[in-house]
Structures are given as structure tokens and as C-alpha cells.
Design a protein around this motif. Structure first.
Motif, PDB file in Angstrom:
ATOM      1  N   ARG A   1     -19.904   0.704  -7.815  1.00 50.04           N
ATOM      2  CA  ARG A   1     -20.035   0.544  -6.422  1.00 50.04           C
ATOM      3  C   ARG A   1     -21.621  -0.167  -6.036  1.00 50.04           C
ATOM      4  N   ILE A   2     -22.599   0.895  -5.531  1.00 46.94           N
ATOM      5  CA  ILE A   2     -24.144   0.903  -5.355  1.00 46.94           C
ATOM      6  C   ILE A   2     -24.621   0.383  -6.454  1.00 46.94           C
ATOM      7  N   GLU A   3     -24.364   0.784  -7.752  1.00 47.38           N
ATOM      8  CA  GLU A   3     -25.030  -0.153  -9.150  1.00 47.38           C
ATOM      9  C   GLU A   3     -24.707  -1.490  -8.861  1.00 47.38           C
ATOM     10  N   HIS A   4     -23.182  -2.003  -9.087  1.00 47.21           N
ATOM     11  CA  HIS A   4     -22.879  -3.426  -8.771  1.00 47.21           C
ATOM     12  C   HIS A   4     -23.480  -4.234  -7.405  1.00 47.21           C
ATOM     13  N   CYS A   5     -23.817  -3.670  -6.584  1.00 43.60           N
ATOM     14  CA  CYS A   5     -23.975  -4.415  -5.220  1.00 43.60           C
ATOM     15  C   CYS A   5     -25.877  -4.289  -5.462  1.00 43.60           C
ATOM     16  N   ALA A   6     -26.570  -3.927  -5.787  1.00 45.41           N
ATOM     17  CA  ALA A   6     -27.511  -3.997  -6.285  1.00 45.41           C
ATOM     18  C   ALA A   6     -28.099  -4.600  -7.160  1.00 45.41           C
ATOM     19  N   LYS A   7     -27.033  -5.092  -8.119  1.00 46.47           N
ATOM     20  CA  LYS A   7     -27.575  -5.880  -9.194  1.00 46.47           C
ATOM     21  C   LYS A   7     -27.002  -7.446  -8.938  1.00 46.47           C
ATOM     22  N   THR A   8     -25.496  -7.788  -8.251  1.00 46.96           N
ATOM     23  CA  THR A   8     -25.508  -8.456  -7.687  1.00 46.96           C
ATOM     24  C   THR A   8     -26.491  -9.173  -6.373  1.00 46.96           C
ATOM     25  N   VAL A   9     -27.375  -8.297  -5.494  1.00 44.13           N
ATOM     26  CA  VAL A   9     -27.052  -9.135  -4.477  1.00 44.13           C
ATOM     27  C   VAL A   9     -28.943  -9.017  -4.537  1.00 44.13           C
ATOM     28  N   LEU A  10     -29.083  -7.618  -4.935  1.00 44.97           N
ATOM     29  CA  LEU A  10     -30.755  -7.286  -5.099  1.00 44.97           C
ATOM     30  C   LEU A  10     -31.502  -7.950  -5.559  1.00 44.97           C
ATOM     31  N   ASN A  11     -30.193  -7.915  -7.012  1.00 41.52           N
ATOM     32  CA  ASN A  11     -30.546  -8.106  -8.731  1.00 41.52           C
ATOM     33  C   ASN A  11     -31.786  -7.098  -9.338  1.00 41.52           C
ATOM     34  N   GLU A  12     -31.297  -5.991  -8.847  1.00 41.85           N
ATOM     35  CA  GLU A  12     -31.983  -4.669  -8.584  1.00 41.85           C
ATOM     36  C   GLU A  12     -31.270  -3.707  -9.892  1.00 41.85           C
ATOM     37  N   ASP A  13     -31.866  -3.007 -10.821  1.00 43.54           N
ATOM     38  CA  ASP A  13     -30.997  -2.081 -11.782  1.00 43.54           C
ATOM     39  C   ASP A  13     -31.047  -0.446 -10.987  1.00 43.54           C
ATOM     40  N   ILE A  14     -29.934  -0.311 -10.194  1.00 48.36           N
ATOM     41  CA  ILE A  14     -29.984   0.783  -9.942  1.00 48.36           C
ATOM     42  C   ILE A  14     -28.582   1.646 -10.242  1.00 48.36           C
ATOM     43  N   ARG A  15     -29.121   1.819 -11.853  1.00 51.63           N
ATOM     44  CA  ARG A  15     -27.714   2.465 -12.348  1.00 51.63           C
ATOM     45  C   ARG A  15     -27.108   3.814 -12.096  1.00 51.63           C
ATOM     46  N   GLN A  16     -26.183   4.194 -11.803  1.00 48.02           N
ATOM     47  CA  GLN A  16     -25.395   5.082 -12.614  1.00 48.02           C
ATOM     48  C   GLN A  16     -26.130   6.167 -13.086  1.00 48.02           C
ATOM     49  N   GLY A  17     -26.100   7.598 -12.295  1.00 50.18           N
ATOM     50  CA  GLY A  17     -26.813   8.169 -13.409  1.00 50.18           C
ATOM     51  C   GLY A  17     -28.346   8.384 -12.819  1.00 50.18           C
ATOM     52  N   THR A  18     -28.811   7.895 -11.963  1.00 50.42           N
ATOM     53  CA  THR A  18     -30.386   7.537 -12.068  1.00 50.42           C
ATOM     54  C   THR A  18     -30.352   8.155 -10.548  1.00 50.42           C
ATOM     55  N   PRO A  19     -31.665   8.895 -10.838  1.00 53.04           N
ATOM     56  CA  PRO A  19     -31.991   9.040  -8.890  1.00 53.04           C
ATOM     57  C   PRO A  19     -32.191   8.544  -8.198  1.00 53.04           C
ATOM     58  N   PRO A  20     -32.324   7.505  -8.166  1.00 49.97           N
ATOM     59  CA  PRO A  20     -32.041   6.138  -7.434  1.00 49.97           C
ATOM     60  C   PRO A  20     -30.314   6.204  -6.648  1.00 49.97           C
ATOM     61  N   ASN A  21     -29.290   5.782  -7.970  1.00 51.75           N
ATOM     62  CA  ASN A  21     -28.717   5.338  -7.792  1.00 51.75           C
ATOM     63  C   ASN A  21     -27.569   7.346  -6.854  1.00 51.75           C
ATOM     64  N   ASN A  22     -28.274   8.365  -7.250  1.00 53.02           N
ATOM     65  CA  ASN A  22     -27.600   9.249  -6.106  1.00 53.02           C
ATOM     66  C   ASN A  22     -27.786   9.430  -5.136  1.00 53.02           C
ATOM     67  N   LYS A  23     -29.498   9.041  -4.814  1.00 56.00           N
ATOM     68  CA  LYS A  23     -29.689   9.267  -3.657  1.00 56.00           C
ATOM     69  C   LYS A  23     -28.707   7.998  -2.975  1.00 56.00           C
ATOM     70  N   ILE A  24     -29.098   7.369  -2.614  1.00 59.36           N
ATOM     71  CA  ILE A  24     -27.381   6.514  -1.831  1.00 59.36           C
ATOM     72  C   ILE A  24     -26.880   6.917  -1.934  1.00 59.36           C
ATOM     73  N   ALA A  25     -25.587   7.473  -3.490  1.00 60.58           N
ATOM     74  CA  ALA A  25     -24.707   7.853  -3.380  1.00 60.58           C
ATOM     75  C   ALA A  25     -24.298   9.114  -2.650  1.00 60.58           C
ATOM     76  N   VAL A  26     -25.704  10.219  -2.262  1.00 58.79           N
ATOM     77  CA  VAL A  26     -25.850  11.052  -1.267  1.00 58.79           C
ATOM     78  C   VAL A  26     -24.972  10.498   0.091  1.00 58.79           C
ATOM     79  N   TYR A  27     -25.651   9.678   0.635  1.00 58.60           N
ATOM     80  CA  TYR A  27     -26.361   9.296   1.586  1.00 58.60           C
ATOM     81  C   TYR A  27     -24.595   8.442   2.161  1.00 58.60           C
ATOM     82  N   PHE A  28     -24.212   7.532   0.866  1.00 62.81           N
ATOM     83  CA  PHE A  28     -22.698   7.537   1.438  1.00 62.81           C
ATOM     84  C   PHE A  28     -22.141   8.138   1.850  1.00 62.81           C
TER      85      PHE A  28
END
Lengths: 304, 149
Positions: A150-177
Motif C-alpha cells: 500500500r505504501i509503495e502504491h500510494c507513493a508511486k501513484t500520488v507522489l511519483n516516488e519510489d518507496i519500494r517494499q523491502g527498503t528502509p523508507p518503506n519499513n519506517k512508514i510501515a512501522v509507523y502505520f
């Protein structure tokens, strides 16, 4: 005549049937399976009763406290299913810092475009409690969605950012979520046919032997397997309630790790090709594992 | 010219050191995997294979001990108690007095090569069939086991 035609028709159907069987069998390569344990997905975490039977020792904090004498005992500790790591007093680890970092990232992205937040919240105004229902089937996307995807999808579609699964930024948002669902019982919707299809595929993956060592997940995590026995320095534990604490701060690794990164690490130890987080096979395994955590509270942030 | 290559070496030095330090994951693509899409997802598991010990054993027990203990080789200790090994596993039978069990070199060799030929439900990796250990490695481990009394 009529009878003959009917007989002929039946014969044709029968031959088609057997031909189809032959083709299907030819499609599937030879595989071996660890004997399948009987798990009723409707029982959620309670399915551990009759499985490892360790649930009574770790089902809640009171029980873990009561059995805390087993921590460090090489023969008994495995029965705690590592839940002693979740006790409140173990309070300061980088997982907590990741919650703050994830929160700051979500705030920053939501400021840039509020649609990022509503995408994460599926149109709602809050993230609280939502993570407990993941993985879920998203009808609009037509696939099973995890918190990380979900994080990867929202980042790509809304922000055009790559926050891919299995990367530290994705994990940080996932931990918060997920921290916003901490304490909420996990409730993967097994009433959804698509979720159950994924569960059944994931269950099959759990028992199939792969890799150079010819191991299945079940070779170490099912009664009668290595579970509860020593595997050099380790003693494999029950798969029940294991999905509850991911992404987790892995002290031996010194980094956050999502459950699918953990799957990949296991595959490496099994000397099997490490597929990537987000791979459909991993999504199915995560569904299977999380249904085995249904009814157990989300336990994020955590350390292992 | 000499100076230029020296500077290049200084600039590249740390990069080379870093790339040498980052260990590439081992390649297991010749074995079946869990993927629905990668070629390894379609690779068949190698079927049980009965291999007979050819000729005299001629194994080196000390080398066998090392192979049995090495995590990247036999790692027999993961599941078995063995002579001279720390942190043994407990799932498999205790092998620390295997030499007293009266098992022949030939049957021991065949079992290590592929235990599935004796027990289809075994958890033990097919060490020979899946090329985890070589013929020589297995001979050395048999020698070590027979010397464990």
C-alpha cells in the motif's frame, strides 16, 4: 443408436478428462512436501492449540511474565515464541525511533500532497486500527495488498516516488502505520474468497520443499519437524502469531526487516533463490502467516 | 602517466575494497524455488538417488570432522550430536558413537548421499544428489563417523 451416441459422448468426455489430467501433471515439476498439518484458518492464533501447544505460555503479557523464568533456558525458551521480546519494559530500541521517523515522513509527504495520506487511509481521515486488517484484497486494485505494498502504491501513484517494499523508507512508514494498530487484534478477512485463495496458495508454499537443502518452511516450523528441537544455536518456534510484530528491528542485522524480507533471509538459509519483497509468492505466504495471527494483537514496534 | 594511474588507483582503491567486501549471495538457481514466475519455480526436485560406494572407502576422518562441522559444508551438527562438536542440534540421532553401531561404510555412504532412499519422509538434505558434498567429502565423513566410538 441414441444409446451409442451417448456412450460415445461419455467416452469422449472421459478421454478429454484424462488428457487434461496428463497435461496438468506434465506442467507441474516433481516436488516433495512436508506432511501437511491440519490448520483451521477460522481459529486464527488459537489454531496453535493442537499444533505447537505453546500458546498458553505466550497468549498475553501476564502469561509471558509468569513464564519469564524460561528466558535464556536453552530447553524451554522456544515455548515463549519470542514474545518476551515484546514486554513493555523492553522499551528503547531503534524500532521506536523508526516510528518517529515514519511519522515525520508521512507528515512531510502529506504536506506535499494530502492525497498521499488519504491513499494510505483508503479515503479515511485516520490510519488508526487499519493495519490490523492487512493483508486484504483491494477490489479497485484487483490484488491482495499488504501494508508495505500500500505504501509503495500510494507513493508511486500520488507522489511519483519510489518507496519500494523491502527498503528502509518503506519499513519506517510501515512501522509507523502498524504502530497505530498496536494492541488491536489482527483480523485478516478470511470471509473474502480472494484472501482465502491466497491463504491456500501460501499454505501450499509453506509445505513444499525447495532449494539445495530440500527444506520446506514446515521442515522447521511444524510439530514433528525441527520445531522445538535445537538447530545448532537456534530452536525453531511456532509460525502462529509470528506475523504480528513485523516490520521488526532485527538486533543481529542492525536494521528494520519486513516479514517478506525475513522470508527471503529464511530462503537464503535454506539455500534457495531469494525472491524479492512484493513477489506474489511472498504475498501469499504473508497472507497464510497473518491468518495464523488472527486474534493476536499487532505488536509493533518490536525487536527480535 | 605513472602519476595518473596512481591517482586512479587511489580513487578506485576504496571502491574495489568495498565491492570485494560486499559478498554476493550464493547462486541456487539450479534448485527449485518458491517463485511462480522465475525459471527456478519450474525446476523439478531431484528424485531420490541410490549411490553405491565404489571401491575402498579411503576416507580422511579428520577432514571428515571438519566438513561435518562447517556450516557451509555438511553442517551435520545442525541436527546431530557429534564427537568434538559444539552447539549440536537435537533433531537427528546422536552420532557421537556411530562407530560402535555396526553400520557398514557402504550403507553409511548411501545414506549420506541421499537419506530419502532409506526414509522418504526424512528431513536430512540429500547431500550427494543435490551436490552439497562431493564423493570425497562423503567418504571423509563416513571415515569420521566410523572413527567416532
Amino acid at each position: 443408436m441414441r444409446l451409442n451416441i451417448r456412450t460415445l459422448a461419455l467416452a469422449v468426455v472421459a478421454s478429454l478428462g484424462s488428457a487434461a489430467t496428463v497435461i496438468a501433471a506434465g506442467d507441474e515439476p516433481y516436488r516433495e512436501h512436508y506432511p501437511q498439518a491440519r490448520i483451521d484458518p477460522a481459529r486464527g492464533v488459537n489454531g496453535d492449540i493442537g499444533f505447537s501447544d505453546t500458546l498458553p505460555y505466550w497468549r498475553n503479557e501476564e502469561e509471558v511474565e509468569r513464564n519469564a523464568k524460561w528466558v535464556g533456558d536453552p530447553n524451554e525458551q522456544w515455548k515463549l515464541n519470542w514474545k518476551f521480546m515484546d514486554l513493555d519494559r523492553i522499551d528503547l530500541h531503534p524500532g521506536h525511533l523508526a516510528v518517529d521517523e515514519g511519522e515525520a515522513m508521512v507528515a512531510k509527504f502529506a504536506k506535499r500532497n494530502p492525497a498521499f495520506f488519504s491513499c494510505l487511509a483508503e479515503g479515511g481521515a485516520k490510519l488508526d486500527g487499519l493495519a490490523a486488517a492487512y493483508p486484504k484484497h483491494d477490489a479497485a486494485l484487483g490484488r491482495i495488498v499488504t501494508v508495505e505494498s500500500r505504501i509503495e502504491h500510494c507513493a508511486k501513484t500520488v507522489l511519483n516516488e519510489d518507496i519500494r517494499q523491502g527498503t528502509p523508507p518503506n519499513n519506517k512508514i510501515a512501522v509507523y502505520f502498524k504502530s497505530l494498530s498496536a494492541g488491536t487484534p489482527i483480523r485478516v478477512n478470511i470471509g473474502d474468497g480472494k484472501v482465502m485463495e491466497a491463504y491456500r496458495r501460501g499454505e501450499k508454499l509453506f509445505y513444499v520443499k525447495t532449494g539445495q537443502l530440500n527444506f520446506a518452511c514446515a521442515s522447521c516450523h511444524v510439530p514433528g519437524s525441527i520445531m522445538g528441537h535445537k538447530l545448532r544455536g537456534e530452536t525453531p518456534t511456532t509460525p502462529f502469531a509470528d506475523a504480528a510484530h513485523y516490520p521488526t528491528y532485527r538486533t543481529p542485522v542492525g536494521a528494520l526487516e519486513s516479514i517478506q524480507e525475513r522470508f527471503a533471509r529464511c530462503l537464503g538459509q535454506m539455500r534457495t533463490v531469494q525472491i524479492k519483497p512484493g513477489d506474489p509468492a511472498f504475498v501469499d505466504l504473508e497472507v497464510f502467516m497473518t491468518v495464523l495471527s488472527n486474534g493476536y494483537p499487532v505488536s509493533v514496534p518490536s525487536a527480535r | 602517466m605513472k602519476t595518473t594511474s596512481g591517482i586512479v588507483a587511489i580513487l578506485l582503491g576504496p571502491v574495489l575494497v568495498l565491492s570485494a567486501g560486499a559478498q554476493a549471495p550464493a547462486d541456487y538457481s539450479a534448485y527449485p524455488c518458491l517463485s511462480y514466475t522465475l525459471p527456478c519455480g519450474k525446476i523439478a526436485t531431484r528424485k531420490p538417488q541410490t549411490k553405491t560406494l565404489a571401491g575402498a572407502l579411503d576416507g580422511n576422518a579428520e577432514r571428515g570432522r571438519q566438513i561435518a562441522q562447517a556450516r557451509d559444508k555438511g553442517n551435520c551438527l545442525a541436527c546431530h550430536v557429534m564427537k568434538g562438536g559444539a552447539q549440536p542440534g537435537t533433531r537427528g540421532p546422536d552420532l557421537s558413537h556411530y562407530g560402535n553401531a555396526g553400520r557398514s561404510d557402504a550403507e553409511t555412504y548411501t545414506a549420506i548421499h541421499d537419506m530419502r532412499t532409506r526414509n522418504p519422509e526424512t528431513l536430512m538434505p540429500p547431500f550427494g544428489t543435490n551436490e552439497i558434498l562431493s564423493d570425497l567429502d562423503i567418504r571423509d565423513i563416513v571415515a569420521f563417523l566410523q572413527a567416532s566410538k
